[in-house]
Write a protein that holds these residues in place. Structure first.
Motif, PDB file in Angstrom:
ATOM      1  N   PHE A  92       0.847  -1.209   0.000  1.00  0.00           N
ATOM      2  CA  PHE A  92       0.000   0.000   0.000  1.00  0.00           C
ATOM      3  C   PHE A  92       0.877   1.252   0.000  1.00  0.00           C
ATOM      4  O   PHE A  92       0.600   2.231  -0.693  1.00  0.00           O
ATOM      5  N   GLN A 126      -5.751   1.103   1.820  1.00  0.00           N
ATOM      6  CA  GLN A 126      -6.311   1.425   0.509  1.00  0.00           C
ATOM      7  C   GLN A 126      -7.832   1.474   0.621  1.00  0.00           C
ATOM      8  O   GLN A 126      -8.482   0.441   0.783  1.00  0.00           O
ATOM      9  N   PHE A 128     -10.541   1.922  -1.441  1.00  0.00           N
ATOM     10  CA  PHE A 128     -11.168   1.965  -2.763  1.00  0.00           C
ATOM     11  C   PHE A 128     -12.545   1.291  -2.745  1.00  0.00           C
ATOM     12  O   PHE A 128     -13.555   1.909  -3.006  1.00  0.00           O
ATOM     13  N   SER A 129     -12.553  -0.015  -2.431  1.00  0.00           N
ATOM     14  CA  SER A 129     -13.772  -0.803  -2.605  1.00  0.00           C
ATOM     15  C   SER A 129     -14.879  -0.378  -1.644  1.00  0.00           C
ATOM     16  O   SER A 129     -14.616   0.088  -0.544  1.00  0.00           O
ATOM     17  N   GLY A 134     -17.066  -2.960  -6.469  1.00  0.00           N
ATOM     18  CA  GLY A 134     -15.938  -3.891  -6.429  1.00  0.00           C
ATOM     19  C   GLY A 134     -15.188  -3.828  -7.739  1.00  0.00           C
ATOM     20  O   GLY A 134     -14.428  -2.893  -7.987  1.00  0.00           O
ATOM     21  N   SER A 135     -15.446  -4.798  -8.611  1.00  0.00           N
ATOM     22  CA  SER A 135     -14.829  -4.750  -9.944  1.00  0.00           C
ATOM     23  C   SER A 135     -15.223  -3.451 -10.653  1.00  0.00           C
ATOM     24  O   SER A 135     -14.426  -2.857 -11.378  1.00  0.00           O
ATOM     25  N   TRP A 159     -13.212  -4.054   2.804  1.00  0.00           N
ATOM     26  CA  TRP A 159     -12.061  -4.905   2.436  1.00  0.00           C
ATOM     27  C   TRP A 159     -10.711  -4.231   2.649  1.00  0.00           C
ATOM     28  O   TRP A 159      -9.740  -4.617   1.998  1.00  0.00           O
ATOM     29  N   GLN A 160     -10.626  -3.247   3.546  1.00  0.00           N
ATOM     30  CA  GLN A 160      -9.340  -2.552   3.685  1.00  0.00           C
ATOM     31  C   GLN A 160      -8.326  -3.456   4.378  1.00  0.00           C
ATOM     32  O   GLN A 160      -8.411  -3.724   5.584  1.00  0.00           O
ATOM     33  N   GLY A 161      -7.371  -3.935   3.600  1.00  0.00           N
ATOM     34  CA  GLY A 161      -6.337  -4.838   4.110  1.00  0.00           C
ATOM     35  C   GLY A 161      -5.480  -4.107   5.128  1.00  0.00           C
ATOM     36  O   GLY A 161      -4.992  -3.009   4.850  1.00  0.00           O
ATOM     37  N   SER A 371      -9.748  -9.074 -10.730  1.00  0.00           N
ATOM     38  CA  SER A 371     -10.062 -10.505 -10.651  1.00  0.00           C
ATOM     39  C   SER A 371      -9.640 -11.197 -11.943  1.00  0.00           C
ATOM     40  O   SER A 371      -9.413 -10.552 -12.972  1.00  0.00           O
ATOM     41  N   GLU A 373     -11.388 -12.847 -13.937  1.00  0.00           N
ATOM     42  CA  GLU A 373     -12.367 -12.538 -14.991  1.00  0.00           C
ATOM     43  C   GLU A 373     -12.077 -11.163 -15.598  1.00  0.00           C
ATOM     44  O   GLU A 373     -12.129 -10.990 -16.822  1.00  0.00           O
TER      45      GLU A 373
ATOM     46  N   GLN B 253     -19.285 -13.153 -23.553  1.00  0.00           N
ATOM     47  CA  GLN B 253     -18.118 -13.076 -22.685  1.00  0.00           C
ATOM     48  C   GLN B 253     -17.468 -14.437 -22.429  1.00  0.00           C
ATOM     49  O   GLN B 253     -16.252 -14.532 -22.289  1.00  0.00           O
TER      50      GLN B 253
HETATM   51  C1  LIG Z   1      -8.397 -10.414   0.904  1.00  0.00           C
HETATM   52  C2  LIG Z   1      -8.863  -9.172   0.198  1.00  0.00           C
HETATM   53  C3  LIG Z   1      -8.155  -7.987   0.392  1.00  0.00           C
HETATM   54  C4  LIG Z   1      -8.599  -6.824  -0.225  1.00  0.00           C
HETATM   55  N1  LIG Z   1      -7.941  -5.648   0.050  1.00  0.00           N
HETATM   56  C5  LIG Z   1      -8.475  -4.487  -0.404  1.00  0.00           C
HETATM   57  C6  LIG Z   1      -7.944  -3.240   0.029  1.00  0.00           C
HETATM   58  O1  LIG Z   1      -6.964  -3.195   0.777  1.00  0.00           O
HETATM   59  N2  LIG Z   1      -8.527  -2.116  -0.395  1.00  0.00           N
HETATM   60  C7  LIG Z   1      -9.599  -2.126  -1.243  1.00  0.00           C
HETATM   61  O2  LIG Z   1     -10.086  -1.061  -1.581  1.00  0.00           O
HETATM   62  N3  LIG Z   1     -10.140  -3.283  -1.669  1.00  0.00           N
HETATM   63  C8  LIG Z   1      -9.603  -4.462  -1.255  1.00  0.00           C
HETATM   64  N4  LIG Z   1     -10.161  -5.649  -1.645  1.00  0.00           N
HETATM   65  C9  LIG Z   1     -11.360  -5.628  -2.484  1.00  0.00           C
HETATM   66  C10 LIG Z   1     -11.114  -6.121  -3.895  1.00  0.00           C
HETATM   67  O3  LIG Z   1     -10.484  -5.136  -4.649  1.00  0.00           O
HETATM   68  C11 LIG Z   1     -12.480  -6.523  -4.466  1.00  0.00           C
HETATM   69  O4  LIG Z   1     -12.864  -7.708  -3.792  1.00  0.00           O
HETATM   70  C12 LIG Z   1     -12.429  -6.749  -5.947  1.00  0.00           C
HETATM   71  O5  LIG Z   1     -12.315  -5.543  -6.621  1.00  0.00           O
HETATM   72  C13 LIG Z   1     -13.686  -7.496  -6.440  1.00  0.00           C
HETATM   73  O6  LIG Z   1     -14.839  -6.835  -6.049  1.00  0.00           O
HETATM   74  P1  LIG Z   1     -16.036  -7.598  -5.319  1.00  0.00           P
HETATM   75  O7  LIG Z   1     -15.444  -8.337  -4.183  1.00  0.00           O
HETATM   76  O8  LIG Z   1     -17.074  -6.616  -5.043  1.00  0.00           O
HETATM   77  O9  LIG Z   1     -16.529  -8.660  -6.356  1.00  0.00           O
HETATM   78  P2  LIG Z   1     -17.500  -8.380  -7.681  1.00  0.00           P
HETATM   79  O10 LIG Z   1     -16.926  -7.266  -8.407  1.00  0.00           O
HETATM   80  O11 LIG Z   1     -18.886  -8.252  -7.142  1.00  0.00           O
HETATM   81  O12 LIG Z   1     -17.277  -9.704  -8.391  1.00  0.00           O
HETATM   82  C14 LIG Z   1     -17.973 -10.934  -8.118  1.00  0.00           C
HETATM   83  C15 LIG Z   1     -17.619 -11.922  -9.210  1.00  0.00           C
HETATM   84  O13 LIG Z   1     -18.083 -11.423 -10.455  1.00  0.00           O
HETATM   85  C16 LIG Z   1     -17.025 -11.311 -11.376  1.00  0.00           C
HETATM   86  N5  LIG Z   1     -17.264 -10.141 -12.218  1.00  0.00           N
HETATM   87  C17 LIG Z   1     -17.489  -8.866 -11.840  1.00  0.00           C
HETATM   88  N6  LIG Z   1     -17.652  -8.074 -12.896  1.00  0.00           N
HETATM   89  C18 LIG Z   1     -17.525  -8.857 -13.991  1.00  0.00           C
HETATM   90  C19 LIG Z   1     -17.556  -8.633 -15.383  1.00  0.00           C
HETATM   91  N7  LIG Z   1     -17.744  -7.421 -15.901  1.00  0.00           N
HETATM   92  N8  LIG Z   1     -17.381  -9.691 -16.203  1.00  0.00           N
HETATM   93  C20 LIG Z   1     -17.163 -10.921 -15.686  1.00  0.00           C
HETATM   94  N9  LIG Z   1     -17.098 -11.188 -14.397  1.00  0.00           N
HETATM   95  C21 LIG Z   1     -17.281 -10.171 -13.549  1.00  0.00           C
HETATM   96  C22 LIG Z   1     -15.777 -11.185 -10.541  1.00  0.00           C
HETATM   97  O14 LIG Z   1     -14.628 -11.596 -11.238  1.00  0.00           O
HETATM   98  C23 LIG Z   1     -16.110 -12.103  -9.397  1.00  0.00           C
HETATM   99  O15 LIG Z   1     -15.836 -13.420  -9.773  1.00  0.00           O
HETATM  100  C24 LIG Z   1      -9.725  -6.847  -1.072  1.00  0.00           C
HETATM  101  C25 LIG Z   1     -10.386  -8.039  -1.289  1.00  0.00           C
HETATM  102  C26 LIG Z   1      -9.979  -9.198  -0.652  1.00  0.00           C
HETATM  103  C27 LIG Z   1     -10.754 -10.448  -0.878  1.00  0.00           C
END
Ligand SMILES: Cc1cc2nc3c(=O)[nH]c(=O)nc-3n(C[C@H](O)[C@H](O)[C@H](O)COP(=O)(O)OP(=O)(O)OC[C@H]3O[C@@H](n4cnc5c(N)ncnc54)[C@H](O)[C@@H]3O)c2cc1C
Lengths: 386, 365
Positions: A92, A126, A128-129, A134-135, A159-161, A371, A373, B253
C-alpha cells in the motif's frame, strides 16, 4: 537473444540474498517460512531495515529517495524476498501510494508524505472498494462535499487490508455526483484515520484471521491539502495506481517456496512428485514469460497489457501449489491452529497449521488486484480486439 | 538479457514467412501430401535453395552455422504452414545425431548429402535394437516403431547398445513398413534381422541420441508455437465474423474469456520455444535435460488446450477435414505425443528433481 543476467545483476542478487540472510530477524523469517503472518512491529522493523539500506521502495526513482532500480533489479530484489521468504515492503505504501505522490503530489505533499511512507512511519490503507463498488470501482458512492478548507466525507468502505495497522487511508470519494460519467466525479483523498468520524471494524476471513476491515466514514472533516491531483480527476490517478499494481510480477518466488514445502512433506512419494513436476514445468516457463515482459519494460515504460498474463498464470500456479501442499499435508492440516501457536526455531519438522488457512485465503489472489475474470476481459479487449 | 530478434534473424523470418505464405496454403498442402512420398520433392528443393537444409550445421561442416533461434524461426513458420516435408527427421534429428557423434571423416561422408537435401536421413529415437560384434563388424537385430521419416529415408541412424550406427535403407535384413501420420508427415516401423554394419559406420555414442532428441523437442516447440498462434488467430477471426442470434459470437463473454485463456497458453508456448532455442547452448547436461522436459510438458499441455478449444469455438466446421483448424488440431495433438508425451516428460522431470528445493533458499543467519 540471450536470457542470461549480466554479471552485475548476478552480483546484485547475491548482495540481496546476503543482506536478507544477515538482517532478517529469525522469528520473522521462521514465521514466513511457516506461512504465518508476521506482527505489525515485525513488518515495520523489516521495512525500516530495508529502508536503511535504501531498498524499501524498489519502484521509486532516485530523485524521490528510491533506489532507482532497473526493472530487472526490481524483479531480482522481489524474487529474493519471495524465495527467502521475507516480507515484501508494504505494498500500500510502496507500490501504490508512493508512486502516486511522486507522480501527482505537490512538492509540499511530497515533502510531507514520501519519507514517512518509505519508512513506514505512516502505514497506509487502501480505501477503494465499497459494498456496491468492487470490480466496477467507479460506481463508488462515498461522498465528499467541500466546506471551506475541508472536505466533509461520508461513506462505507470495505475490504481494507491491514487497516487496523494503518495510520492513514488513501481514499476514492465522489466530489461531483452530477458529473455526466461516473468516472468523472471522483477525487483521490488522503484521510488521517485518527480523525473524528472514522470507525474501523474487523472482517474475519475464512482463514480465521483478521486481515481486512470495513471503514465507516461519518462526516469526517479532511483538510483540502490532502487532495491528490485535481478535484474530480481522481480516476486518472486511480488508473495510474492500478496499472502500477498490475504491472507487478508473477510472484514466482512465492510459489517456489510452496514447492519446497511440498517436496519436504512428500518424502519421496512418486505421485506427489509428479504433480509437483507438472507445476514446476509451467512455473519454469512462466519465468521466461516474466523475463520477456521485463525485457519489454526496458524498452518502454508504458503499462504492458501482457502483465495480465503474468497475473493470471502466476495466480493459477500459486493456487495450484497451495492446493497440492494441502493434499500432501494430509488430514492433520484440518486441525484449527492460529499464527500465534508456539513457534519452534529449530528446523525440525514442518508446521502445517497455516496450510489450510493459506489455501483458503489464497483464493482471494484471483479476486483482488483485478479478478481473473477482469484480467481476461482486459486481454480479450486489448490483445485480441474482441 | 535481450529477447528481441537481431536484424539478420528478422530478415530470415521475413523470407521464410513469405515462402510459407505463398507456397503453403491448405490446397497447396493437399497437393504435396498426395505425392508418392507424402510430401513435395519440389518444395524440399525450395527449402534447400533458401539454405534452410544447411542452416543448423557449422561452417566447418559446410553449413550456415546458425543457431537455435534461427531454427526456431523456421520451425515456427513451418508450424503455421503445417509443413510435411521431412525437416525434423533428416535435418534436426539425424543431422544433430551425426554432428554430435560422428568423427570428422564420418561427418564429411554423411552430411553433405543431407545438407543439400538429396539424402533424406532419419533417426530411430526409441528402439529395442541390439548390436553384437561379428569379427571386426557389427550385426543389428530388433525392431523400432514410429521412426519419423523412416519410410522415405535412405540413411538411418540407429541407436543400439552404447553406440549409434548408420545403415542404408537398402541393406539386407531390414524391413520397413511406412505409413502416413495423423497431423501430417510420415513414419515407419522397422524390423532388423541380422543387419550387417561395418565398423566404419559405427558413430560414437556420448549422449548424441539424447542431444538429437533435445534438438527435436526444440524444433517441435517452435512448430507448436506457430501452429498454436495460427489456430488462435483463426479462432479470434471467427469470433469476430461468425454471427448467431443476430450478432458476432465473439460478443459473448464466455467465448472472450476462453480466447484470453488461449492467448495465455500461446504466450507460454512462445516462452517455451524461446527457452528451447537458447537452452541448446547450455553445457550442463542436467540443466538441459530438466529444461527440455519442462518445455515438452508445457507445449504438450498448451497445445492440447489450444487444439481443443480452437475446434470448440469453431462449432461444427471445426471438425471438418475442409477447415484448416482441424489440421492444427491434429498436428498439435501429434506434437504432444512425439518425442516423449506429456506424462512421460512429467515423470522424467520429477526424476531429475525438478528445479527447486526441497532444501530452503537459504538458512537464516
Ligand atoms: C483479501 C482481500 C483484500 C482486499 N484488500 C483491499 C484493500 O486493501 N482495499 C480495497 O479497496 N479493496 C480491497 N479488496 C477488495 C477487492 O479489490 C475486491 O474484492 C475486488 O475488486 C472485487 O470486487 P467484489 O469483491 O465486489 O466482487 P465483484 O466485483 O462483485 O465480483 C464478483 C464476481 O463477479 C465477477 N465479475 C465482476 N464483474 C464482472 C464482469 N464485468 N465480467 C465478468 N465477471 C465479472 C468477478 O470476477 C467475481 O468473480 C480486497 C479483497 C480481498 C478479498
Amino acid at each position: 537473444m540471450d536470457l542470461r543476467f549480466t554479471a552485475e545483476e548476478e552480483a546484485f542478487r547475491q548482495d540481496v540474498r546476503a543482506f536478507i540472510r544477515d538482517n532478517l530477524d529469525p522469528v520473522t523469517h521462521r514465521k514466513m517460512v511457516e506461512g504465518r503472518i508476521p506482527d505489525r512491529e515485525e513488518i515495520v522493523a523489516w521495512q525500516r531495515t530495508l529502508n536503511s539500506r535504501g531498498w524499501a521502495t524498489p519502484s521509486w526513482p532516485k530523485s524521490h529517495g528510491g533506489p532507482g532500480f532497473t526493472p530487472v533489479e526490481r524483479y531480482i530484489f522481489l524474487d529474493e524476498l519471495h524465495q527467502a521468504p521475507a516480507p515484501e515492503p508494504v505494498s500500500f505504501n510502496v507500490s501504490m501510494l508512493g508512486p502516486v505522490v511522486i507522480q501527482y503530489g505537490t512538492p509540499a505533499q511530497q515533502e510531507r508524505f514520501l519519507a514517512p511512507t518509505a519508512n513506514l512511519d505512516i502505514w497506509w490503507a487502501q480505501g477503494f472498494s465499497e459494498p456496491g463498488a468492487g470490480s466496477d470501482l467507479a460506481a463508488l458512492r462515498t461522498s465528499a462535499r467541500r466546506e471551506g478548507d475541508h472536505y466533509v466525507v461520508s461513506g462505507h468502505k470495505i475490504w481494507q487490508g491491514m487497516a487496523h495497522h494503518a495510520d492513514w487511508m488513501f481514499t476514492l470519494v465522489r466530489t461531483d455526483p452530477q458529473a455526466p460519467k461516473k468516472q468523472m466525479g471522483i477525487s483521490f483523498l488522503l484521510i488521517d484515520l485518527r480523525l473524528p468520524g472514522v470507525t474501523i471494524r474487523p472482517i474475519i476471513t475464512l482463514d480465521e484471521r483478521h486481515e481486512v476491515n470495513e471503514v465507516f466514514l461519518d462526516e469526517v472533516r479532511v483538510p483540502v491539502d490532502c487532495l491528490i491531483g485535481e478535484e474530480n480527476k481522481g480516476w486518472d490517478v486511480t488508473k495510474f495506481l492500478l496499472s502500477n499494481e498490475r504491472t507487478g510480477i508473477a510472484r514466482i518466488g512465492m510459489t517456489k517456496h510452496l514447492i519446497r514445502r511440498i517436496k519436504r512433506l512428500a518424502k519421496g512419494d512418486k505421485s506427489v512428485l509428479a504433480k509437483t513436476a507438472a507445476l514446476e514445468a509451467e512455473l519454469k516457463i512462466l519465468e521466461i514469460t516474466q523475463l520477456r515482459i521485463l525485457d519489454g519494460q526496458r524498452r518502454s515504460t508504458a503499462a504492458d497489457p501482457r502483465s495480465s498474463i503474468l497475473k493470471l498464470k502466476g495466480v493459477e500456479l500459486r493456487q495450484a501449489a497451495s492446493e497440492l501442499l494441502l493434499s500432501v499435508a494430509g488430514p492433520s492440516a484440518l486441525e484449527v491452529q492460529h499464527d500465534d501457536a508456539p513457534l519452534s526455531l529449530d528446523d525440525a519438522g514442518e508446521w502445517i497449521g497455516s496450510v489450510m488457512p493459506n489455501y483458503g485465503i489464497l483464493r482471494a489472489a484471483s479476486i483482488f488486484g483485478g479478478s481473473s475474470e477482469v484480467q481476461k476481459g482486459i486481454l480479450a479487449k486489448t490483445q485480441l480486439g474482441l | 538479457m535481450d529477447l528481441e530478434l537481431s536484424d539478420d534473424q528478422r530478415m530470415l523470418k521475413d523470407s521464410v514467412d513469405r515462402l510459407i505464405a505463398e507456397q503453403y496454403d491448405l490446397d497447396q498442402r493437399r497437393g504435396y501430401m498426395i505425392q508418392p512420398d507424402g510430401w513435395s520433392a519440389e518444395m524440399w528443393k525450395s527449402f534447400a535453395e533458401l539454405g534452410l537444409t544447411m542452416l543448423p550445421f557449422s561452417e566447418e561442416q559446410g553449413g550456415l552455422g546458425l543457431g537455435g533461434v534461427e531454427t526456431m524461426i523456421v520451425a515456427e513458420a513451418f508450424g503455421r504452414g503445417l509443413v510435411v516435408e521431412p525437416y525434423l527427421p533428416s535435418i534436426v534429428l539425424a543431422g544433430t545425431a551425426i554432428s554430435e557423434a560422428g568423427t570428422p571423416d564420418q561427418q564429411a561422408g554423411l552430411l553433405p548429402g543431407i545438407m543439400t537435401g538429396e539424402t533424406i536421413a532419419s533417426l530411430v529415437t526409441d528402439s529395442a535394437i541390439t548390436a553384437r560384434r561379428d569379427g571386426g563388424d557389427w550385426v543389428l537385430d530388433g525392431t523400432a516403431k514410429v521412426v519419423l521419416g523412416g519410410d522415405c529415408a535412405s540413411l538411418l541412424v540407429v541407436p543400439a547398445g552404447e553406440d549409434l550406427f548408420v545403415v542404408t535403407s537398402d541393406v539386407a535384413g531390414l524391413e520397413c513398413r511406412g505409413y502416413r501420420l495423423h497431423g501430417g508427415g510420415t513414419a515407419a516401423d522397422l524390423a532388423m534381422n541380422g543387419v550387417k554394419v561395418p565398423e566404419k559406420s559405427r558413430l560414437g555414442g556420448n549422449g548424441a541420441g539424447a542431444r538429437a532428441v533435445e534438438a527435436g523437442i526444440a524444433w517441435l516447440a517452435g512448430e507448436a508455437l506457430g501452429a498454436m498462434q495460427a489456430a488462435l488467430d483463426l479462432t479470434v477471426d471467427y469470433l469476430k465474423t461468425r454471427e448467431q442470434f443476430g450478432k458476432p459470437i465473439g460478443v459473448n463473454q464466455s467465448l472472450q474469456h476462453r480466447a484470453a485463456e488461449m492467448l495465455v497458453e500461446v504466450e507460454q508456448a512462445r516462452s517455451a520455444a524461446m527457452y528451447a532455442a537458447l537452452l541448446a547452448d547450455e553445457q550442463d547436461e542436467h540443466v538441459r535435460a530438466a529444461g527440455y522436459a519442462a518445455i515438452k510438458v508445457v507445449i504438450g499441455k498448451a497445445g492440447r488446450f489450444i487444439a481443443q478449444y480452437a475446434v470448440q469455438l469453431h462449432g461444427g466446421i471445426g471438425v471438418s477435414e475442409e477447415h484448416l483448424v482441424s489440421h492444427y488440431f491434429r498436428r498439435l495433438t501429434a506434437i504432444g505425443i512425439l518425442l516423449g508425451d506429456t506424462e512421460s516428460q512429467i515423470a522424467r522431470l520429477a526424476k531429475l528433481g525438478g528445479f527447486t528445493g526441497p532444501e530452503p533458499h537459504f538458512a537464516a543467519a
